[in-house]
Design a protein around this motif. Structure first.
Motif, PDB file in Angstrom:
ATOM      1  N   LEU A  63      12.851 -71.827 105.238  1.00  0.00           N
ATOM      2  CA  LEU A  63      13.245 -72.567 104.036  1.00  0.00           C
ATOM      3  C   LEU A  63      14.478 -73.452 104.259  1.00  0.00           C
ATOM      4  N   HIS A  64      14.843 -73.667 105.515  1.00  0.00           N
ATOM      5  CA  HIS A  64      16.081 -74.368 105.844  1.00  0.00           C
ATOM      6  C   HIS A  64      16.223 -75.715 105.124  1.00  0.00           C
ATOM      7  N   SER A  65      15.207 -76.545 105.186  1.00  0.00           N
ATOM      8  CA  SER A  65      15.315 -77.880 104.572  1.00  0.00           C
ATOM      9  C   SER A  65      15.429 -77.781 103.045  1.00  0.00           C
ATOM     10  N   LEU A  66      14.720 -76.827 102.444  1.00  0.00           N
ATOM     11  CA  LEU A  66      14.810 -76.651 100.989  1.00  0.00           C
ATOM     12  C   LEU A  66      16.176 -76.089 100.570  1.00  0.00           C
ATOM     13  N   ILE A  67      16.746 -75.240 101.408  1.00  0.00           N
ATOM     14  CA  ILE A  67      18.072 -74.691 101.124  1.00  0.00           C
ATOM     15  C   ILE A  67      19.115 -75.799 101.197  1.00  0.00           C
ATOM     16  N   GLU A  68      19.025 -76.627 102.229  1.00  0.00           N
ATOM     17  CA  GLU A  68      19.970 -77.741 102.371  1.00  0.00           C
ATOM     18  C   GLU A  68      19.859 -78.728 101.220  1.00  0.00           C
ATOM     19  N   ALA A  69      18.633 -78.934 100.721  1.00  0.00           N
ATOM     20  CA  ALA A  69      18.427 -79.857  99.603  1.00  0.00           C
ATOM     21  C   ALA A  69      18.873 -79.252  98.277  1.00  0.00           C
ATOM     22  N   GLY A  70      19.088 -77.946  98.262  1.00  0.00           N
ATOM     23  CA  GLY A  70      19.534 -77.286  97.033  1.00  0.00           C
ATOM     24  C   GLY A  70      18.415 -76.885  96.096  1.00  0.00           C
TER      25      GLY A  70
END
Length: 164
Positions: A63-70
């Protein structure tokens, strides 16, 4: 939750439990030690084997990209792992320990299983696992520890083995 998760860490929980058993059940310490070892090693081997075969990434990686996007929030308390999410080794350990401890201290069975559920929940809450990881780990630990316990009782009965 970070402290609770340590109850599912085999190297932490195992030694604390052995000290507790030595203090409160010294007459059956050898048998308890052997039983705890068996009910941990069998599920543990299966857990590690399945982890390596499935090689599912942990939520923090997937989920790295979704976590970074908030758009997704994951609770990460301290250091986190990135590999081998399925099944949860902490849940496997917690439930297999519950089986063994319920046999050794049957009056406290509900407490042991309640703690196992809390440990499993903490792994999801801490962002280390998906819910399916802890469900699979719990089932794996419980089932294999029960099978090990049944075989242990049969062998003990057939051989008339006495640990004292």
């Amino acid at each position: 939750m970070k402290a609770v998760t340590f109850l599912g860490n085999g190297w932490v929980a195992y030694w604390i439990i052995l000290v507790f058993i030595y203090i409160y059940n010294r007459s059956k310490f050898k048998e308890s030690f052997f039983l705890l070892f068996l009910t941990q090693i069998v599920p543990g081997i299966f857990d590690i084997t399945i982890k390596r075969l499935v090689s599912r990434p942990r939520p923090i990686v997937a989920l790295h990209s979704l976590i970074e996007a908030g758009t997704v929030h994951v609770n990460l308390l301290g250091r986190h792992l990135t590999e081998h999410s399925f099944p949860s080794g902490h849940a496997t350990t917690a439930f297999s320990l519950s089986v063994a401890l319920s046999y050794i201290f049957p009056k406290h069975r509900k407490l042991f299983y309640a703690l196992a559920f809390i440990v499993a929940f903490s792994r999801v809450y801490n962002g280390e696992h998906y819910p399916l990881d802890v469900v699979a780990g719990g089932i794996l630990g419980y089932t294999l520890a029960k099978i090990t316990l049944v075989l242990y009782k049969r062998i003990k009965k057939i051989n008339g083995y006495n640990f004292e």
